[in-house]
Motif scaffolding. Structure first.
Motif, PDB file in Angstrom:
ATOM      1  N   UNK A 118      90.101 -17.583 123.794  1.00  0.00           N
ATOM      2  CA  UNK A 118      90.524 -18.839 123.184  1.00  0.00           C
ATOM      3  C   UNK A 118      90.575 -18.718 121.668  1.00  0.00           C
ATOM      4  N   UNK A 119      89.607 -18.049 121.060  1.00  0.00           N
ATOM      5  CA  UNK A 119      89.637 -17.867 119.604  1.00  0.00           C
ATOM      6  C   UNK A 119      90.886 -17.101 119.188  1.00  0.00           C
ATOM      7  N   UNK A 120      91.249 -16.075 119.946  1.00  0.00           N
ATOM      8  CA  UNK A 120      92.456 -15.310 119.632  1.00  0.00           C
ATOM      9  C   UNK A 120      93.704 -16.181 119.754  1.00  0.00           C
ATOM     10  N   UNK A 121      93.731 -17.026 120.792  1.00  0.00           N
ATOM     11  CA  UNK A 121      94.883 -17.910 120.979  1.00  0.00           C
ATOM     12  C   UNK A 121      94.987 -18.931 119.856  1.00  0.00           C
ATOM     13  N   UNK A 122      93.857 -19.484 119.430  1.00  0.00           N
ATOM     14  CA  UNK A 122      93.856 -20.445 118.327  1.00  0.00           C
ATOM     15  C   UNK A 122      94.368 -19.793 117.052  1.00  0.00           C
ATOM     16  N   UNK A 123      93.890 -18.587 116.774  1.00  0.00           N
ATOM     17  CA  UNK A 123      94.341 -17.867 115.580  1.00  0.00           C
ATOM     18  C   UNK A 123      95.841 -17.606 115.638  1.00  0.00           C
ATOM     19  N   UNK A 124      96.335 -17.314 116.843  1.00  0.00           N
ATOM     20  CA  UNK A 124      97.756 -17.029 116.990  1.00  0.00           C
ATOM     21  C   UNK A 124      98.653 -18.222 116.743  1.00  0.00           C
ATOM     22  N   UNK A 125      98.120 -19.433 116.837  1.00  0.00           N
ATOM     23  CA  UNK A 125      98.909 -20.637 116.591  1.00  0.00           C
ATOM     24  C   UNK A 125      99.127 -20.915 115.109  1.00  0.00           C
ATOM     25  N   UNK A 126      98.330 -20.262 114.236  1.00  0.00           N
ATOM     26  CA  UNK A 126      98.349 -20.591 112.808  1.00  0.00           C
ATOM     27  C   UNK A 126      99.440 -19.851 112.049  1.00  0.00           C
ATOM     28  N   UNK A 127     100.120 -20.590 111.186  1.00  0.00           N
ATOM     29  CA  UNK A 127     101.016 -19.976 110.222  1.00  0.00           C
ATOM     30  C   UNK A 127     100.188 -19.210 109.190  1.00  0.00           C
ATOM     31  N   UNK A 128     100.779 -18.246 108.469  1.00  0.00           N
ATOM     32  CA  UNK A 128     100.026 -17.541 107.426  1.00  0.00           C
ATOM     33  C   UNK A 128      99.383 -18.524 106.450  1.00  0.00           C
ATOM     34  N   UNK A 129      98.090 -18.334 106.201  1.00  0.00           N
ATOM     35  CA  UNK A 129      97.366 -19.240 105.319  1.00  0.00           C
ATOM     36  C   UNK A 129      96.908 -20.512 105.979  1.00  0.00           C
ATOM     37  N   UNK A 130      97.167 -20.653 107.283  1.00  0.00           N
ATOM     38  CA  UNK A 130      96.802 -21.866 108.000  1.00  0.00           C
ATOM     39  C   UNK A 130      95.300 -22.009 108.174  1.00  0.00           C
ATOM     40  N   UNK A 131      94.882 -23.211 108.588  1.00  0.00           N
ATOM     41  CA  UNK A 131      93.464 -23.549 108.682  1.00  0.00           C
ATOM     42  C   UNK A 131      93.075 -23.880 110.113  1.00  0.00           C
TER      43      UNK A 131
END
Length: 249
Positions: free
Chosen positions: A122-135
């Motif tokens: 789930x952490x990997x999936x959450x990170x994958x949703x973020x644009x560069x510089x996203x929070x």
């Protein structure tokens, strides 16, 4: 995810002291990190939508994902004219199927990780949703202070377990898992996320009885909780840990 079926118990606690403190503190802590200009927000495990609706009221474009139709109905009933809110009924495990990678400027995931035995995917999936510089805003059960609640309530056997175990029985009757800050920080780094700030949530009010009403001195209470949540050593013994992370780029 083990939360399924507990929606009724969860709804019973909405508006209680513990719920209000949690939601108000998270809102205030988030306000320091979200951009003023409208951005694309994904709320994973949005539940009744307290944070999603507050983000939409600020002008952000919000996608709220939750597995519970019952809780999404509550969220949708709170959408006001002019708010840009889209709801999606699906399990958090399906993020990669439902959304394009890098499609969001901010991702919220509050009170969800505790229902996964292995938080890595789930952490990997959450990170994958973020644009560069996203929070990423991540709210978890504080594994470093798991003995605090039972100890303060005089449950000595529960406190003993809290020192060594990662699992506990929560207020809605579901077995959940806690995360320790150092371990979670390492896991996030593997996904390319850096913890920029972390806060404690519910330092003093976590042992309030289920359904405890909101007191008349709420603003004073929130001021004390807010200060404790950003101050050592108090934030380290809060019931919940709120991490604000940023993606590379």
């Amino acid at each position: 995810m083990r939360f399924s079926g507990a929606e009724g118990r969860w709804r019973e606690g909405l508006g209680s002291l513990r719920d209000v403190v949690r939601q108000e503190l998270v809102t205030r802590q988030l306000a320091e990190h979200l951009p003023i200009t409208p951005c694309r927000v994904l709320d994973v495990g949005s539940g009744q939508g307290t944070q999603a609706l507050r983000m939409a009221a600020r002008g952000h474009r919000v996608t709220a994902l939750d597995a519970s139709r019952e809780l999404l109905d509550v969220l949708e009933s709170g959408v006001q004219p002019g708010m840009r809110v889209r709801t999606v009924q699906a399990e958090a495990e399906r993020l990669g199927e439902l959304f394009e990678p890098g499609g969001f400027d901010a991702v919220l995931c509050h009170g969800v990780l505790m229902y996964f035995d292995d938080p890595g995917p789930l952490l990997a999936a959450l990170a994958g949703m973020l644009a560069p510089g996203g929070m990423l805003s991540l709210l978890v059960r504080n594994g470093d202070a798991l003995a605090m609640r039972p100890g303060l309530l005089g449950d000595w056997a529960g406190a003993q377990r809290g020192f060594d175990e990662a699992y506990y029985r929560n207020r809605i009757g579901v077995t959940a898992r806690a995360d320790r800050l150092a371990d979670l920080t390492r896991r996030l780094a593997v996904t390319g996320l850096e913890v920029r700030q972390w806060y404690g949530v519910r330092v003093f009010t976590d042992v309030a009885p289920d359904g405890a009403p909101v007191p008349g001195d709420l603003e004073e209470l929130l001021a004390v909780e807010e200060r404790a949540g950003r101050t050592d050593p108090y934030r380290a013994v809060a019931a919940l840990t709120h991490l604000v992370c940023h993606a590379g780029g």
